[in-house]
Design a protein around this motif. Structure first.
Motif, PDB file in Angstrom:
ATOM      1  N   GLY A  32      77.628  33.583  -7.720  1.00  0.00           N
ATOM      2  CA  GLY A  32      76.773  32.907  -8.688  1.00  0.00           C
ATOM      3  C   GLY A  32      77.506  32.545  -9.960  1.00  0.00           C
ATOM      4  O   GLY A  32      77.327  31.452 -10.513  1.00  0.00           O
ATOM      5  N   VAL A  33      78.361  33.450 -10.427  1.00  0.00           N
ATOM      6  CA  VAL A  33      79.154  33.173 -11.638  1.00  0.00           C
ATOM      7  C   VAL A  33      80.074  31.983 -11.413  1.00  0.00           C
ATOM      8  O   VAL A  33      80.201  31.095 -12.271  1.00  0.00           O
ATOM      9  CB  VAL A  33      79.960  34.426 -12.040  1.00  0.00           C
ATOM     10  CG1 VAL A  33      80.943  34.091 -13.157  1.00  0.00           C
ATOM     11  CG2 VAL A  33      79.027  35.542 -12.474  1.00  0.00           C
ATOM     12  N   VAL A  34      80.727  31.927 -10.248  1.00  0.00           N
ATOM     13  CA  VAL A  34      81.660  30.825  -9.970  1.00  0.00           C
ATOM     14  C   VAL A  34      80.901  29.518  -9.779  1.00  0.00           C
ATOM     15  O   VAL A  34      81.364  28.457 -10.214  1.00  0.00           O
ATOM     16  CB  VAL A  34      82.518  31.148  -8.726  1.00  0.00           C
ATOM     17  CG1 VAL A  34      83.474  29.993  -8.440  1.00  0.00           C
ATOM     18  CG2 VAL A  34      83.318  32.423  -8.950  1.00  0.00           C
ATOM     19  N   TYR A  35      79.720  29.566  -9.145  1.00  0.00           N
ATOM     20  CA  TYR A  35      78.926  28.343  -9.007  1.00  0.00           C
ATOM     21  C   TYR A  35      78.530  27.797 -10.379  1.00  0.00           C
ATOM     22  O   TYR A  35      78.487  26.568 -10.582  1.00  0.00           O
ATOM     23  CB  TYR A  35      77.670  28.609  -8.177  1.00  0.00           C
ATOM     24  CG  TYR A  35      77.872  28.479  -6.684  1.00  0.00           C
ATOM     25  CD1 TYR A  35      78.281  27.273  -6.120  1.00  0.00           C
ATOM     26  CD2 TYR A  35      77.650  29.556  -5.836  1.00  0.00           C
ATOM     27  CE1 TYR A  35      78.465  27.145  -4.753  1.00  0.00           C
ATOM     28  CE2 TYR A  35      77.831  29.444  -4.464  1.00  0.00           C
ATOM     29  CZ  TYR A  35      78.235  28.236  -3.924  1.00  0.00           C
ATOM     30  OH  TYR A  35      78.428  28.112  -2.573  1.00  0.00           O
ATOM     31  N   GLU A  36      78.255  28.682 -11.330  1.00  0.00           N
ATOM     32  CA  GLU A  36      77.921  28.200 -12.673  1.00  0.00           C
ATOM     33  C   GLU A  36      79.147  27.565 -13.324  1.00  0.00           C
ATOM     34  O   GLU A  36      79.039  26.540 -14.009  1.00  0.00           O
ATOM     35  CB  GLU A  36      77.378  29.330 -13.528  1.00  0.00           C
ATOM     36  CG  GLU A  36      76.863  28.833 -14.870  1.00  0.00           C
ATOM     37  CD  GLU A  36      76.192  29.914 -15.699  1.00  0.00           C
ATOM     38  OE1 GLU A  36      75.594  29.576 -16.740  1.00  0.00           O
ATOM     39  OE2 GLU A  36      76.277  31.094 -15.321  1.00  0.00           O
ATOM     40  N   ARG A  37      80.321  28.154 -13.118  1.00  0.00           N
ATOM     41  CA  ARG A  37      81.555  27.537 -13.628  1.00  0.00           C
ATOM     42  C   ARG A  37      81.784  26.180 -12.968  1.00  0.00           C
ATOM     43  O   ARG A  37      82.242  25.225 -13.612  1.00  0.00           O
ATOM     44  CB  ARG A  37      82.739  28.449 -13.360  1.00  0.00           C
ATOM     45  CG  ARG A  37      82.771  29.711 -14.224  1.00  0.00           C
ATOM     46  CD  ARG A  37      83.896  30.634 -13.823  1.00  0.00           C
ATOM     47  NE  ARG A  37      85.180  29.951 -13.851  1.00  0.00           N
ATOM     48  CZ  ARG A  37      86.259  30.376 -13.199  1.00  0.00           C
ATOM     49  NH1 ARG A  37      86.207  31.472 -12.464  1.00  0.00           N
ATOM     50  NH2 ARG A  37      87.388  29.699 -13.283  1.00  0.00           N
ATOM     51  N   LEU A  38      81.461  26.088 -11.692  1.00  0.00           N
ATOM     52  CA  LEU A  38      81.578  24.805 -10.995  1.00  0.00           C
ATOM     53  C   LEU A  38      80.631  23.779 -11.616  1.00  0.00           C
ATOM     54  O   LEU A  38      80.998  22.609 -11.787  1.00  0.00           O
ATOM     55  CB  LEU A  38      81.269  25.003  -9.512  1.00  0.00           C
ATOM     56  CG  LEU A  38      81.225  23.743  -8.642  1.00  0.00           C
ATOM     57  CD1 LEU A  38      82.590  23.062  -8.598  1.00  0.00           C
ATOM     58  CD2 LEU A  38      80.780  24.086  -7.222  1.00  0.00           C
ATOM     59  N   ALA A  39      79.434  24.221 -11.949  1.00  0.00           N
ATOM     60  CA  ALA A  39      78.481  23.311 -12.589  1.00  0.00           C
ATOM     61  C   ALA A  39      79.036  22.783 -13.901  1.00  0.00           C
ATOM     62  O   ALA A  39      78.933  21.584 -14.209  1.00  0.00           O
ATOM     63  CB  ALA A  39      77.153  24.041 -12.819  1.00  0.00           C
ATOM     64  N   GLU A  40      79.648  23.648 -14.685  1.00  0.00           N
ATOM     65  CA  GLU A  40      80.223  23.219 -15.959  1.00  0.00           C
ATOM     66  C   GLU A  40      81.372  22.241 -15.747  1.00  0.00           C
ATOM     67  O   GLU A  40      81.548  21.293 -16.526  1.00  0.00           O
ATOM     68  CB  GLU A  40      80.700  24.444 -16.736  1.00  0.00           C
ATOM     69  CG  GLU A  40      79.548  25.329 -17.211  1.00  0.00           C
ATOM     70  CD  GLU A  40      80.001  26.692 -17.677  1.00  0.00           C
ATOM     71  OE1 GLU A  40      81.215  26.976 -17.533  1.00  0.00           O
ATOM     72  OE2 GLU A  40      79.169  27.467 -18.171  1.00  0.00           O
ATOM     73  N   ALA A  41      82.139  22.455 -14.672  1.00  0.00           N
ATOM     74  CA  ALA A  41      83.243  21.538 -14.377  1.00  0.00           C
ATOM     75  C   ALA A  41      82.717  20.176 -13.930  1.00  0.00           C
ATOM     76  O   ALA A  41      83.411  19.166 -14.066  1.00  0.00           O
ATOM     77  CB  ALA A  41      84.142  22.133 -13.287  1.00  0.00           C
TER      78      ALA A  41
END
Length: 799
Positions: free
Chosen positions: A465-474
């Protein structure tokens, strides 16, 4: 003769003054002197006028004269002189705007020459980059008259050589349209651009080469080199026979080592597609040609290394596994950063992974990927960048399919420069998600023994979930932004990070107030309820029901809202919501929400003391869904409800004044108690056969024995009751709860009028109490403290 003498005295007494006066005095009476002075004055006047004309001309057009001279110096190959002239002009303020294009063109063209002379490819690339900036700026001001096509060609070349491929191709196309001289040069550059592009287009490369070699102006050496490149492109297309013909047609003007290498490569391509009966012959021929290429490469350049790589490839195609691995490994060890060394590392990794040696394969891939610090600078004849990317992604997919999530995650750490940050984050998020879901699936199969895996699985899902949120920001500026946020929230909720779930969904709703709005409110409500925030959960879920009453998410929102009201003790509101789902919506018994609403309603009725209604609802649920995991809990609740329902007739039995009243009350009580006993025993059998080891199952089994014993006691079946209580001792030896079972056994013996055995049970209980450690947990397993148990057992001993 005194008169003349006086006159002479007069003349000598008056001296002439000033330069002109003296000159006039000097020339008086002397015609020759007068002519000399006149001629001198005329020459002086002419010199003055000429000087003024020269100064005026210089003042009017200094830049044009100097720029023209700089271009002449450039054409003559006097680079230092041309650069000095332009540099001086650009230092001052006299250069006109219309002349900037010419000055920048000269600086850019000189930089191209410097780049062509560089021995270091990296320095050459830097010089080409600087040249591209000069020439691009020159183009905006306009190239010098008559040099537009040349300027476009130099700009295109600079862009291509500094890895600005798309812009370079466009500039070269413009140069060809502008009529650049020696067009074959532009076509060959375009061919190389297609050949070395991140996603190569070998068909277009062949087309550009064909156009170039048809140009009558192309020189023999360049034609031979172009044919070798054509052979390589055809080999990459899998057209081995044509590649062999192209290499042969290059003729003696081609580099002999390169020509032999191209021929060997074409034979290897033919070997890949050859029928079994021809493979050995083709392989032998290819090996001979490649060995010849090695001999001809007297300086041991890249030709020798590429030959070694192709020989290892031949061994792999023939099934000589050890020879192939050794060949790849030796090349990787000795020339790991070369084109062939990188290709060998990938080939070694692919071969090892096909054999299932994932860890060794990962090590090989890492060695290759460590060399790709700057993919833009990557140019490899043996392994194009697109092929590197494809094979890396395939290796990652294989690891996921095999459940090697740890290795797959390691691989994602090294692919950033290759695939970019966004793709890297997506790979990491998907890997962690698959890992977490796999661990939880394993845990579910193991029951309570899988709790460590379940905790690890939730941890991985939270990481995902944390990485998916970082992906969203990217990908903030893309349409995937909100989708990535949504998946992040789903993973965080599955990982039981409820506070983070609420935060991410609220962020999602701020950016996407329409799509999934109802489901988002449902998820926030569920997260609040899981955190014990009943009021916040109800508020959010009621908002969902108010604004999205017809959405599919409203069914579960109503169910979860009912649970929140039930936890707050508002049974009426909870029942209203559950019955709404069951009777006033489009739900059918096939729907999960209808099923859950049915079971929840039965539990609610039982908690509110409406035992007969609860039994009816729960029995209907069990009949419809006998294999559902909720059915066991429903059977247990039916047993409890029957036991509780028996208390009312038992009270009437004790208070009855007549025999008929007593008999009727006893029959009613016995019916409830027999039904309760039947359900307790059925749940016991289910748990025993399942042998899950789950803590909840273990506690339920204990309660079934104890409550079943109580029911048997109420039915006056004391021996069976004692055996049921005794079964608890096998589950809870040396635990405080065992004291409860022993006290019940004591009462059974007393009802059976066996005081001796009853006293023996009391002594057994006292011994157990003494054995229990000082920190034994009495509070959560019994209703009495250690002191109270000691007092109770002492009192029983006195009875």
């Amino acid at each position: 003769m005194p008169e003349p003498e006086e006159l002479r005295d007069e003349e000598t007494d008056v001296a002439p003054t000033g330069l002109l006066g003296r000159l006039r005095h000097w020339t008086d009476g002397h015609p020759i002197r007068s002519k000399l002075i006149g001629a001198a004055l005329i020459l002086a006047l002419v010199a003055t006028v000429g000087a003024w004309v020269l100064v005026a001309e210089i003042a009017i057009t200094p830049e044009n004269a100097n720029l023209a001279r700089a271009l002449e110096e450039f054409d003559a190959g006097e680079d230092d002189s041309a650069r000095a002239i332009v540099t001086d002009l650009m230092k001052g303020d006299s250069l006109k705007t219309s002349d900037y294009g010419a000055a920048l063109f000269i600086m850019g063209a000189l930089k191209v020459r410097e780049a062509e002379r560089q021995w270091s490819s990296e320095r050459g690339r830097n010089d080409y980059f600087i040249a591209s900036k000069y020439l691009a700026e020159a183009r905006t001001f306009a190239f010098p008259d008559g040099r537009n096509a040349e300027g476009l060609y130099l700009l295109g070349k600079s862009l291509l050589e500094s890895r600005q491929l798309q812009q370079g191709v466009e500039a070269l196309r413009d140069a060809l349209a502008a009529g650049v001289e020696r067009k074959w040069r532009a076509h060959l550059l375009l061919a190389e651009a297609h050949f070395y592009a991140p996603t190569p287009n070998f068909e277009d490369a062949v087309g550009e080469i064909d156009t170039a070699i048809k140009d009558p102006d192309i020189d023999a050496d360049q034609r031979a080199s172009a044919l070798l490149l054509r052979s390589e492109a055809l080999a990459m297309l899998g057209r081995g026979v044509e590649a062999e013909q192209a290499a042969a047609s290059a003729g003696p003007r081609a580099n002999p080592a390169r020509r032999s290498l191209a021929e060997g490569r074409s034979l290897v391509v033919q070997l890949e597609n050859a029928p079994p009966e021809r493979r050995v012959a083709i392989a032998k021929n290819a090996g001979s040609v490649l060995e010849r290429a090695r001999r001809e490469d007297q300086l041991s350049t890249g030709v020798s290394r590429e030959s070694d790589f192709l020989k290892a490839r031949i061994a792999e195609l023939l099934g000589n596994r050890d020879e192939a691995v050794e060949g790849y490994r030796e090349l990787r060890r000795s020339h790991g950063t070369s084109d062939a060394g990188i290709a060998a590392a990938f080939a070694e990794g692919d071969l090892l992974q096909r054999e299932g040696a994932d860890d060794a394969a990962i090590a090989a891939y890492r060695r290759a990927l460590d060399t790709l610090d700057d993919p833009k600078a990557y140019r490899n004849r043996s392994l194009p960048l697109s092929e590197v990317r494809r094979r890396t992604l395939e290796a990652h997919a294989v690891l996921l399919d095999r459940g090697r999530y740890d290795a797959a995650l390691q691989l994602t750490d090294w692919v950033g420069p290759l695939v970019g940050t966004t793709q890297q984050l997506l790979m990491q998020a998907d890997t962690l998600r698959g890992w977490g879901e796999n661990l939880i699936e394993q845990a579910d199969a193991l029951g309570s023994r899988g709790e460590p895996q379940r905790r690890q699985g939730r941890h991985r899902l939270r990481e995902s979930g944390v990485v998916y949120e970082r992906l969203a920001e990217a990908r903030f500026a893309t349409r995937q932004f909100t989708d990535d946020l949504w998946v992040a929230a789903e993973m965080l909720q599955a990982g039981q990070a409820y506070g983070e779930t609420i935060r991410v969904i609220e962020r999602y709703l701020r950016n996407e107030p329409i799509s999934r709005n109802a489901l988002a409110l449902l998820r926030v409500g569920e997260a609040h309820l899981s955190r014990g925030e009943d009021e916040a959960a109800i508020r959010t879920l009621e908002e969902c029901l108010e604004f999205h009453a017809n959405d599919a998410s409203s069914y579960r929102a109503r169910l979860v809202c009912a649970r929140a009201h039930r936890l707050r003790g508002d049974f009426d509101k909870s029942e209203e919501l559950l019955r709404y789902n069951l009777t006033r919506t489009a739900l059918t018994p096939a729907s999960p929400e209808w099923r859950d609403s049915k079971f929840d309603l039965g539990q609610l009725l039982a908690e509110s003391g409406r035992h007969n209604e609860a039994i009816a609802e729960l029995e209907e649920g069990i009949n419809r869904y006998p294999d559902d995991p909720q059915a066991r809990l429903a059977r247990y609740q039916i047993a409890l409800s029957n036991r509780q329902a028996a208390q009312e007739p038992l009270k009437r039995f004790n208070a009855a004044q007549t025999v008929n009243e007593r008999e009727q009350a006893r029959r009613e009580a016995d019916e409830y108690l027999e039904a309760a006993l039947h359900m307790f025993q059925q749940v016991q059998r289910e748990i025993t056969l399942a042998d899950s080891g789950d803590d909840l199952d273990r506690a339920t089994l204990r309660n079934c024995f104890m409550l079943g014993g109580n029911v048997l006691f109420d039915l006056n079946r004391y021996e069976e009751a004692r055996q049921s209580f005794a079964s608890v001792s096998t589950l809870y030896q040396n635990e405080p709860y065992m004291l409860e079972a022993l006290v019940h056994i004591y009462h059974c013996w007393r009802r059976q009028s066996d005081r001796t055995k009853a006293m023996g049970v009391v002594q057994q209980a006292q011994q157990l109490l003494q054995r229990l450690p000082p920190d034994a947990d009495f509070a959560t397993s019994t209703n009495l403290t250690r002191t109270e148990w000691d007092r109770l057992l002492s009192q029983l001993q006195q009875l």
